[in-house]
Design an enzyme around this catalytic site. Structure first.
Site, PDB file in Angstrom:
ATOM      1  CE  LYS A 298      -2.374   1.810   3.772  1.00  0.00           C
ATOM      2  NZ  LYS A 298      -2.166   3.128   3.757  1.00  0.00           N
TER       3      LYS A 298
ATOM      4  CG  ASP B 219      -5.042   4.577   1.310  1.00  0.00           C
ATOM      5  OD1 ASP B 219      -6.295   4.776   0.945  1.00  0.00           O
ATOM      6  OD2 ASP B 219      -4.982   4.380   2.782  1.00  0.00           O
TER       7      ASP B 219
ATOM      8  CE  LYS C 239      -7.771   6.956   4.154  1.00  0.00           C
ATOM      9  NZ  LYS C 239      -6.121   6.367   3.987  1.00  0.00           N
TER      10      LYS C 239
ATOM     11  CG  ASP D 292     -11.590  17.836  -6.366  1.00  0.00           C
ATOM     12  OD1 ASP D 292     -12.512  18.379  -6.639  1.00  0.00           O
ATOM     13  OD2 ASP D 292     -10.234  18.260  -6.188  1.00  0.00           O
TER      14      ASP D 292
ATOM     15  CB  THR E  12     -10.764   4.173  11.931  1.00  0.00           C
ATOM     16  OG1 THR E  12      -9.345   4.398  11.465  1.00  0.00           O
ATOM     17  CG2 THR E  12     -11.508   3.250  11.204  1.00  0.00           C
TER      18      THR E  12
ATOM     19  NE  ARG F  22       2.020   2.034  13.099  1.00  0.00           N
ATOM     20  CZ  ARG F  22       1.418   2.644  13.717  1.00  0.00           C
ATOM     21  NH1 ARG F  22       1.796   3.581  14.524  1.00  0.00           N
ATOM     22  NH2 ARG F  22      -0.235   2.713  13.586  1.00  0.00           N
TER      23      ARG F  22
HETATM   24  O1  C5P Z   1       1.009   0.338  11.051  1.00  0.00           O
HETATM   25  P1  C5P Z   1      -0.312   0.019  10.766  1.00  0.00           P
HETATM   26  O2  C5P Z   1      -0.492  -1.505  10.527  1.00  0.00           O
HETATM   27  O3  C5P Z   1      -1.060   0.687  11.881  1.00  0.00           O
HETATM   28  O4  C5P Z   1      -0.872   0.498   9.434  1.00  0.00           O
HETATM   29  C1  C5P Z   1      -2.119   0.736   8.854  1.00  0.00           C
HETATM   30  C2  C5P Z   1      -2.128   1.232   7.670  1.00  0.00           C
HETATM   31  O5  C5P Z   1      -3.460   1.438   7.378  1.00  0.00           O
HETATM   32  C3  C5P Z   1      -1.547   2.704   7.660  1.00  0.00           C
HETATM   33  O6  C5P Z   1      -1.015   3.031   6.471  1.00  0.00           O
HETATM   34  C4  C5P Z   1      -2.928   3.643   8.079  1.00  0.00           C
HETATM   35  O7  C5P Z   1      -2.738   4.939   7.520  1.00  0.00           O
HETATM   36  C5  C5P Z   1      -4.000   2.949   7.209  1.00  0.00           C
HETATM   37  N1  C5P Z   1      -5.334   3.103   7.681  1.00  0.00           N
HETATM   38  C6  C5P Z   1      -5.786   2.592   8.935  1.00  0.00           C
HETATM   39  N2  C5P Z   1      -7.112   2.877   9.377  1.00  0.00           N
HETATM   40  C7  C5P Z   1      -7.921   3.458   8.366  1.00  0.00           C
HETATM   41  C8  C5P Z   1      -7.393   3.547   7.292  1.00  0.00           C
HETATM   42  C9  C5P Z   1      -6.116   3.532   6.900  1.00  0.00           C
HETATM   43  O8  C5P Z   1      -4.907   2.363   9.764  1.00  0.00           O
HETATM   44  N3  C5P Z   1      -9.187   3.328   8.749  1.00  0.00           N
END
Ligand code: C5P
Length: 239
Positions: free
Chosen positions: A37, A64, A66, A69, A124, A217
């Site tokens: 992603k 991603d 998002k 517009d 979220t 992460r």
């Molecule tokens: O590091 P982590 O597993 O938390 O990363 C989750 C990824 O998904 C990040 O790129 C974050 O921006 C994205 N994301 C999220 N929750 C959402 C939409 C996207 O954690 N509702």
């Protein structure tokens, strides 16, 4: 399981600040990760080359961005992303049905090779109070709004939604088996949660109906990302 016949995919969130750090991670994970992603942080720094470079290494891409517009502008952005060769692309459901429809139509111009369009329903990070503040009306539960917006997105042909794994079951029930459900917020049972609150294990997310898991992460911040990746895959297989 709702995803029967469809293999759940693991997508690694490449949330790196620049090209060198992004590529170092991609090199380190090697053939262990085939889907990435690319989000706003990396795209704003490295640009479309982030996508073309990863594509040249045989990776699939979830871009991603998002998008939100007017329909004409979003359709143009979808065409540009399609030309880069992305597999998944996000738009905000709050942009409205005409905007989402324009995005889907632009993606379909490329035929079966065009990207699948995913809707972001509610961020979220927003709670009922903040949603009410923005929309100017009482909002009882974010989950209801998520399902309502996801239905709206599906009605105009959007392929699926990005949602918390804790919303996956309600969404799968509301949208049926065809919709794509992509869930971030994935954590291993014994691993750190970082700043995520509403998390789920890979196994639980798939059982709840998720098709694609976005993992950041848990893998990328682990001192041994390859080993973390193996643990995530093992949990996915357990589903
Ligand atoms: O590091 P982590 O597993 O938390 O990363 C989750 C990824 O998904 C990040 O790129 C974050 O921006 C994205 N994301 C999220 N929750 C959402 C939409 C996207 O954690 N509702």
């Amino acid at each position: 399981m709702y995803t029967e016949g469809r293999m759940a995919q693991l997508i690694i969130a490449l949330d790196a600040p620049d090209r060198d750090r992004a590529l170092a991670l991609v090199d380190r994970l090697g053939s262990g990760a085939g889907y990435y992603k690319v989000g706003l942080e990396l795209f704003s720094r490295w640009g479309p080359e982030a996508v073309t470079t990863l594509r040249a290494r045989g990776k699939r891409i979830f871009l991603d961005l998002k998008l939100h517009d007017i329909p004409n502008t979003v359709a143009g952005a979808v065409r540009s992303a399609t030309a880069l060769g992305v597999d998944l692309l996000t738009v905000h459901a709050a942009g409205g049905p005409r905007m989402m429809e324009a995005a889907v139509k632009a993606a379909r111009e490329a035929g079966p090779d065009g990207p699948r369009i995913l809707a972001v329903t509610l961020l979220t990070s927003m709670d009922t109070r903040e949603v009410a503040e923005v929309w100017g009306r009482q909002v009882e539960a974010t989950g209801d709004e998520v399902v309502r917006l996801a239905r709206l997105a599906r009605e105009v042909g959007v392929d699926g939604v990005v949602a918390s794994p804790l919303e996956a079951r309600a969404l799968r029930e509301a949208l049926g088996t065809d919709a794509l459900l992509v869930t971030p917020g994935i954590r291993l049972a014994d691993g750190p949660r970082h700043d995520q609150r509403r998390v789920s294990t890979p196994e639980a997310a798939i059982r709840a109906g998720a098709d694609h898991l976005v993992v950041g992460r848990t893998v990328t911040a682990d001192p041994d990302p390859e080993a973390a990746l193996v643990r995530v895959r093992r949990s996915m297989e357990a589903a």
